[in-house]
Design an enzyme around this catalytic site. Structure first.
Site, mmCIF file in Angstrom:
data_model
loop_
_atom_site.group_PDB
_atom_site.id
_atom_site.type_symbol
_atom_site.label_atom_id
_atom_site.label_comp_id
_atom_site.label_asym_id
_atom_site.label_seq_id
_atom_site.Cartn_x
_atom_site.Cartn_y
_atom_site.Cartn_z
ATOM 1 N N GLU A 21 5.332 -3.257 1.260
ATOM 2 C CA GLU A 21 5.669 -3.586 -0.460
ATOM 3 C C GLU A 21 4.683 -1.664 -0.750
ATOM 4 O O GLU A 21 3.879 -2.118 -0.591
ATOM 5 C CB GLU A 21 5.312 -4.140 -1.096
ATOM 6 N N GLY A 48 1.079 -0.992 0.142
ATOM 7 C CA GLY A 48 -0.233 -0.134 0.206
ATOM 8 C C GLY A 48 0.893 1.484 -0.250
ATOM 9 O O GLY A 48 1.978 1.192 -0.465
ATOM 10 N N SER A 49 0.368 1.819 0.408
ATOM 11 C CA SER A 49 0.752 3.182 0.401
ATOM 12 C C SER A 49 2.450 3.520 1.247
ATOM 13 O O SER A 49 2.371 2.931 2.883
ATOM 14 C CB SER A 49 0.349 4.939 0.717
ATOM 15 N N CYS A 88 1.834 0.658 -9.211
ATOM 16 C CA CYS A 88 3.072 1.060 -8.405
ATOM 17 C C CYS A 88 4.289 0.582 -9.065
ATOM 18 O O CYS A 88 5.442 1.435 -9.336
ATOM 19 C CB CYS A 88 3.304 -0.174 -7.329
#
Ligand code: NAD
Length: 485
Positions: free
Chosen positions: A253, A231-232, A287
């Site tokens: 990640e 995620g962020s 991403c």
């Protein structure tokens, strides 16, 4: 198995679909139409506790089951995902806004590949042994950790959710998993598939809800010993601050701001075609998308004109239409964020070469969240537009004159997830890749993924690696046993 029952997404705990203990539901919105089409359970710490109890109970048998038994069940799940490709792809597109052809060709097939890959991996997983000449033999046992947490984002919902769950289960853990509350549908349908596939109750528990409620309860729970999070960077930093003092294993990640370095001697046609994809696939919400395109000065103008012409031809529209190359961005919130980033680029002095506007398709998608693919130039490398992750259909162009300058631009980001290098000069490619600060580099290609390779980033893009043996090592605890001879 009925996969059409999608309007009320419940928590899957101990093999049963349960109402949230708070009674609270969130709205599920189709971003292509703006319509609310379902309700999502918002789990809290009471639901997480129920799931942990179920998982602990299941762990006693699952953790000592044979790899072959786990292989069979995980392989069954893969087969069932394949058998339900059409329903799952439609669910993914409805939830996420991505083109249906993309869900069918990429997202859902990759979800079954993830299960198949780790189902077979566990049959071949081996551990190390270290012999001390005539003194002793050490061998390393790798045992499942126990109950682990898997939390995933909205951009590749089932694809990334299964990328975590499959290795965790293969290694013998029991799992508390949470898909994004923005795209929970395929995670919910996966619970039905797992039940049908014969996964014992409690081995996988799928909870739904917000990061603040459900996600936070998973991260803080003392009996969940490892967290795999995608995620962020913002949420990753918070999760690390909660998990670290509890000494949990962590795989993070996170975000990216990936550079594409394009040298003048590249294979022009292949580079052009691939750079359009690496910029705008999935509306730029991968991403691994390259969002900073760095071009050697001698070909900058030629690149700019041809690239912009190709980008203008990308049709944005109804994700159910085969001709749509771009669908909707995932939510109103994200739509507002991306449009805000485009405004910021203008305020910073950038020139919009194409795009930059909202798209309003006619018909059922008139209220959806669509944005034109946007190309921007004329911004300094250190401005916010070039430093902060946008995660939408927006790229910037910058030029460089030397290899050193290309590297300086590539590495001046706080992120370090992926990079792409385009050149026909093998020596130059090898020189450059070793100096790029990122976890993944593609040379003359993009998104070519071998599931055995280490996947992850450096700097603000995270810690740890997923994929192949790295994932199985993450989800096991090594124990050294020393036997004196
Ligand atoms: P997000 O961080 O808002 O949410 C991701 C997940 O974490 C969701 O399930 C959310 O509910 C949960 N969450 C949020 N706050 C939490 C908290 N405090 N505790 C526990 N859980 C929490 O990210 P997003 O907007 O869903 O996804 C987009 C981001 O994901 C982008 O930054 C993108 O770069 C990144 N991403 C990274 C990778 C990678 O492999 N590195 C892959 C895909 C997406």
């Amino acid at each position: 198995m009925n996969l059409n029952d999608q309007s009320r997404i419940l928590n899957f705990i101990g093999g049963q679909w349960l109402e949230p203990s708070s009674g609270e539901f969130l709205e599920n919105v189709n971003p292509a139409t703006g319509e609310i089409y379902g309700q999502i359970a918002n789990a809290n710490n009471q639901d997480v506790q129920l799931a942990v109890d179920a998982a602990k109970n299941a762990f006693t048998t699952w953790s000592v089951s044979t790899p072959e038994f786990r292989f069979k069940i995980l392989n069954n799940i893969a087969e069932l995902i394949d058998a339900h490709l059409d329903e799952l792809a439609l669910a993914e597109t409805t939830d996420n806004g991505k083109p249906l052809w993309l869900s069918k060709r990429v997202d859902i097939p990759r979800a079954s590949s993830n299960f198949r890959f780790f189902a077979t991996s566990i049959m071949h997983f081996a551990t190390e042994s270290h012999v001390m000449e005539d003194k002793a033999i050490n061998y390393t046992a790798r045992q499942p950790i126990g109950v682990v947490g898997c939390i995933s984002p909205w951009n590749l919902p089932l694809y990334l959710f299964t990328w975590k769950i499959a290795p965790a289960l293969a290694a013998g853990n029991c799992v508390i998993a949470k898909p994004s509350e923005v795209t929970p549908l395929t995670g919910f349908l996966l619970s039905k598939i797992c039940k049908e596939a014969g996964l014992p109750d409690g081995v996988l528990n799928i909870l739904h809800g917000t990061g603040d409620s459900c996600g936070a309860a998973i991260v803080a729970h003392p009996e969940i010993k490892a967290i795999s999070f995608t995620g962020s960077t913002r949420a990753g930093a918070h999760i690390a601050s909660v998990a670290a003092p509890r000494f949990k294993k962590l795989s993070l990640e996170l975000g990216g701001k990936n550079p594409n370095i394009i040298f003048a001697d590249c294979d022009w046609e292949k580079m052009m075609r691939t750079t359009v994809q690496s910029s705008f696939s999935n509306q730029g919400q991968i991403c691994l998308c390259g969002s900073r395109i760095l071009i050697e000065k001698s070909i900058y103008e030629k690149f700019k004109h041809e690239f912009v012409e190709r980008v203008k031809k990308l049709t944005v529209g109804d994700p159910l239409d085969e001709n749509s190359k771009q669908g909707a961005v995932v939510s109103k919130l994200h739509f507002d964020k991306v449009m805000g980033c485009i405004q910021l680029a203008k305020d910073e002095g950038g020139t919009i070469l194409c795009g930059g506007e909202v798209v309003k398709p006619e018909g059922r998608c008139a209220q959806g969240y669509f944005i034109q693919p946007t190309v921007i130039e004329g911004l300094p490398s250190t401005c916010r537009t070039n430093m902060e992750e946008i995660f939408g259909p927006v790229v910037t162009l910058q030029s460089f004159e030397t290899e050193e300058e290309a590297l300086q631009l590539a590495n001046c980001s706080d992120y370090g997830l992926a990079a792409t290098v385009w050149t026909q000069d093998i020596s130059k490619a090898n020189r450059v890749v070793l100096k790029i600060n990122s976890g993944i580099v593609w040379v003359n290609c993009w998104l070519l993924r071998d599931l055995r390779t280490p996947f992850g980033g450096v700097k603000n893009s995270g810690v740890g690696r997923e994929g192949g043996w790295d994932a199985l090592r993450f989800f096991t605890e090594p124990k050294n046993i020393c036997v004196e001879i």
